[in-house]
Design an enzyme around this catalytic site. Structure first.
Site, short mmCIF file in Angstrom:
data_model
loop_
_atom_site.label_atom_id
_atom_site.label_comp_id
_atom_site.label_asym_id
_atom_site.label_seq_id
_atom_site.Cartn_x
_atom_site.Cartn_y
_atom_site.Cartn_z
N GLY A 311 24.71 26.73 32.33
CA GLY A 311 24.31 26.02 33.54
C GLY A 311 22.81 25.88 33.61
O GLY A 311 22.13 25.77 32.60
N GLU A 312 22.28 25.83 34.82
CA GLU A 312 20.84 25.72 35.09
C GLU A 312 20.25 24.37 34.71
O GLU A 312 19.07 24.13 34.91
CB GLU A 312 20.05 26.83 34.36
N GLY A 313 21.06 23.47 34.15
CA GLY A 313 20.57 22.21 33.63
C GLY A 313 20.28 22.24 32.14
O GLY A 313 19.81 21.25 31.57
#
EC number: 2.4.2.21
Length: 345
Positions: A311-313
C-alpha cells in the site's frame, strides 16, 4: 454530499492522437501499452503533446473500529507509528518518492492519536477512528460528507501547486477489511474470495476475519445504495481518497491507482461517478487476495505485477516510469515523414 462535474474526455482529438502515434517511426502498435497510455493521457489533457507535472503521492491515514474484532495481525498503534516513519523518511514509500521525483503529502483523516501536525502532517481529521461496523455504521452521513469534501480540498491544493498526475496511498490498520466489504457489495463476488491476509494473517486468522465480516454483512440493514454502503463499511481515509479521486477527475488530472485498497476506493467512487474511471491508470496487481478479481471485474489492465502488498502508493509510484515513457514516446519520437523513412504498413 459535495457534487462533482466529471465528464468523459472529449473524443474529438482521438483521431489526431491515433494518427500521431501510428506515424511515429515504429511498426503500428509495436509499443503496445505505451501507445495505449499515450492515447489515454492525450485524451485526458486534450492535447497532442501531453506532459506530466509535479507528481505527488498523497497518503490518507485513519484507524478502523473493526480492528477491535481481531481482523488484523497488526495492532492499531501501527498506524500512527508508521506515520512517524513517513515523517522521518524511512518507509517504503519514501525511497520510491525520492527515486521517482514525487512530493509526499501525509493527511490525517481519522487516526486515533494526536499527531505532530507542526511536522508537516495535513490535519483533516474527521474523528478518531471509524466506528465498528459489526455493530453500527462506520461513520455518520455528516462524517462521510466531510471526508469527501476534505479529500477534494487536498487535491485542489495539489492542483494549485502545478500537479497534474496524482498517486493516492493509504495507511490504516484494518482497511483491507473495509476494502473486502466494498468489493463484495459492488462486484457481487462472494465475500470469501474478497478476504485475504492483509498485513500477514495465517489461514486461521483469515478465516476469523471472513467470519467477522460475514456477520457484519448479515447484520447490515441499510438501503443498499452505493452511498450507504460506502458510509457503512468504509474507512475515513478511504472515503477521503474517494473525494480526492473525484476532485482529481473533475480537474482532469491523471489518477494513478495503487493496490487492493485504492482499487476498491476507485471502484466505490465509480459507483457514484462512473466517468472517474477514464482518468485512472492502474499501477499494479498486488498480492492481496481479491486484487486480481476486482481488477478483472472492472476491466482494468494493471501495468505491473510485482507481488506487492504494502500500500502507501508504492505500486502506483513504481509504475510511473512506464507512464513517463508513454509521454516521452509521443513527444520525442520522430515521425516517418520527418525522418525520411518509408512508411511500410
Amino acid at each position: 454530499m459535495k457534487t462533482f462535474q466529471i465528464t468523459r474526455p472529449d473524443e474529438t482529438i482521438r483521431e489526431a492522437l491515433t494518427d500521431k502515434i501510428n506515424n511515429l517511426t515504429k511498426p503500428k502498435g509495436s509499443l503496445g501499452t505505451l501507445e495505449e497510455l499515450a492515447l489515454q493521457i492525450g485524451l485526458i489533457q486534450q492535447t497532442l503533446t501531453p506532459e506530466l507535472r509535479h507528481p505527488q503521492n498523497i497518503i490518507f491515514a485513519a484507524d478502523h473500529g473493526i480492528v477491535d474484532e481481531g481482523v488484523s495481525l497488526s495492532p492499531k498503534e501501527i498506524t500512527w507509528q508508521q506515520i512517524s516513519n513517513f515523517l522521518h523518511g524511512g518507509a517504503g514509500v519514501n525511497f520510491l518518492c525520492r527515486q521517482h521525483g514525487f512530493e509526499l503529502k501525509i493527511v490525517d483523516a481519522g487516526v486515533d492519536y494526536d499527531l505532530p501536525y507542526e511536522k508537516g502532517i495535513i490535519n483533516m481529521k474527521v474523528r478518531k477512528s471509524s466506528r465498528n461496523y459489526l455493530y453500527e455504521a462506520a461513520m455518520t452521513e455528516e462524517e462521510m460528507n466531510l471526508c469527501i469534501e476534505r479529500g477534494a480540498e487536498v487535491v485542489r491544493q495539489c492542483h494549485a501547486e502545478g500537479c497534474n498526475v496524482l498517486s493516492l496511498g493509504e495507511m490504516g490498520i484494518g482497511n483491507t477489511s473495509s476494502s473486502s466489504m466494498w468489493m463484495t457489495c459492488f462486484t457481487h463476488i462472494p465475500l470469501e474470495l474478497c478476504v485475504g491476509a492483509g498485513s500477514g494473517l495465517d489461514n486461521a486468522g483469515v478465516r476469523h476475519k471472513y467470519n467477522v465480516l460475514q456477520q457484519a454483512l448479515d447484520h447490515y440493514q441499510g438501503d443498499g445504495s452505493a452511498h450507504d454502503l460506502i458510509r457503512y463499511f468504509g474507512g475515513l481515509e478511504m472515503v477521503m481518497a474517494i473525494g480526492a479521486m473525484l476532485q482529481a477527475a473533475e480537474l482532469k488530472m491523471i489518477i494513478l491507482v495503487d493496490g487492493f485498497i485504492m482499487t476498491n476506493c476507485i471502484l466505490a467512487a465509480s459507483q457514484l461517478y462512473p466517468e472517474v474511471l477514464h482518468y485512472a491508470i492502474f499501477g499494479h496487481q498486488g498480492d492481496e487476495a481479491g486484487h486480481k478479481l476486482v481488477l478483472d471485474a472492472m476491466g482494468a489492465k494493471p501495468l505491473l505485477n510485482l507481488g506487492l502488498r504494502l500500500g502507501e502508493g508504492t505500486g502506483a509510484i513504481c509504475s510511473y516510469p512506464i507512464i513517463d515513457s508513454a509521454v516521452r514516446m509521443i513527444n520525442e519520437m520522430d515521425n516517418f515523414a520527418h525522418a525520411a523513412i518509408t512508411k511500410y504498413f
